[in-house]
Design an enzyme around this catalytic site. Sequence first.
Site, mmCIF file in Angstrom:
data_model
loop_
_atom_site.group_PDB
_atom_site.id
_atom_site.type_symbol
_atom_site.label_atom_id
_atom_site.label_comp_id
_atom_site.label_asym_id
_atom_site.label_seq_id
_atom_site.Cartn_x
_atom_site.Cartn_y
_atom_site.Cartn_z
ATOM 1 N N ASP A 62 0.466 -0.580 9.632
ATOM 2 C CA ASP A 62 -0.414 0.566 9.415
ATOM 3 C C ASP A 62 0.078 1.352 8.198
ATOM 4 O OD1 ASP A 62 -2.619 2.320 10.787
ATOM 5 O OD2 ASP A 62 -1.027 3.724 10.268
ATOM 6 N N ASN A 70 -7.577 8.809 0.887
ATOM 7 C CA ASN A 70 -9.036 8.966 0.854
ATOM 8 C C ASN A 70 -9.427 10.399 0.518
ATOM 9 O OD1 ASN A 70 -9.841 6.337 1.350
ATOM 10 N ND2 ASN A 70 -9.857 6.597 3.565
ATOM 11 N N HIS A 75 -12.743 7.426 -1.451
ATOM 12 C CA HIS A 75 -12.784 6.199 -0.653
ATOM 13 C C HIS A 75 -12.721 4.929 -1.500
ATOM 14 C CE1 HIS A 75 -13.174 8.135 3.188
ATOM 15 N NE2 HIS A 75 -14.127 8.917 2.707
ATOM 16 N N ASP A 79 -10.123 2.064 -0.806
ATOM 17 C CA ASP A 79 -10.450 0.641 -0.657
ATOM 18 C C ASP A 79 -9.587 -0.225 -1.577
ATOM 19 O OD1 ASP A 79 -12.354 1.244 1.238
ATOM 20 O OD2 ASP A 79 -14.080 0.816 -0.053
ATOM 21 N N GLU A 105 -7.004 1.079 8.425
ATOM 22 C CA GLU A 105 -5.864 0.739 7.566
ATOM 23 C C GLU A 105 -4.798 -0.041 8.333
ATOM 24 O OE1 GLU A 105 -5.020 4.880 9.198
ATOM 25 O OE2 GLU A 105 -6.772 3.865 8.422
#
Length: 186
Positions: A62, A70, A75, A79, A105
């Site tokens: 994680d 973000n 975003h 990504d 994530e």
Amino acid sequence: ELEETNKSLEEKVKQRTQELERQANTDTVTGIASRFAIMDRLSRCYLAYQRYHRAFSILMIDVDHFKDINDNHGHQTGDKVLHDLAMCIASNIRQPDSVGRYGGEEFLVILPETPGEQAHELANRIRLAVEAMTLTNNITITCSIGVATISANISDDGLVSRADKALYKAKNAGRNQVVSYASGMA
């Protein structure tokens, strides 16, 4: 003429079916296995364990503080970070291993025929490689990793639950670390 039309339609159906299979098995953001595909791989490893007693381990990875990326960079940047992280993980595992995006994530890595101690060592190598990455906009990230190894009387879902418990122990202990599941872990 009808035969040619049928052949053409059959080819289009075949191509579309292949495309749908690719879409179902590949995460669009990262380019690695989708959750569907990685869970299918986990099921196959579990069946091999049941039949041939081939032990394996998994890693639940994680990104630490991903929401901040973000929120502060958008975003699209988030990504890109996920994509680059996926490539980093993929480049640090062996050919028979598998990595997939579990969700958000979180990533799941399956390590066939890998005992817990070796899985922990590999997880730490991945953690260090992630920490050393410099990403777009000079972003640096860390990750927390939970390790679990298959054992008797545990299902594949139970194994994921164990890795998840170890992951959250790593996060609660300060992040950017690897924790292996130990019996009795809450």
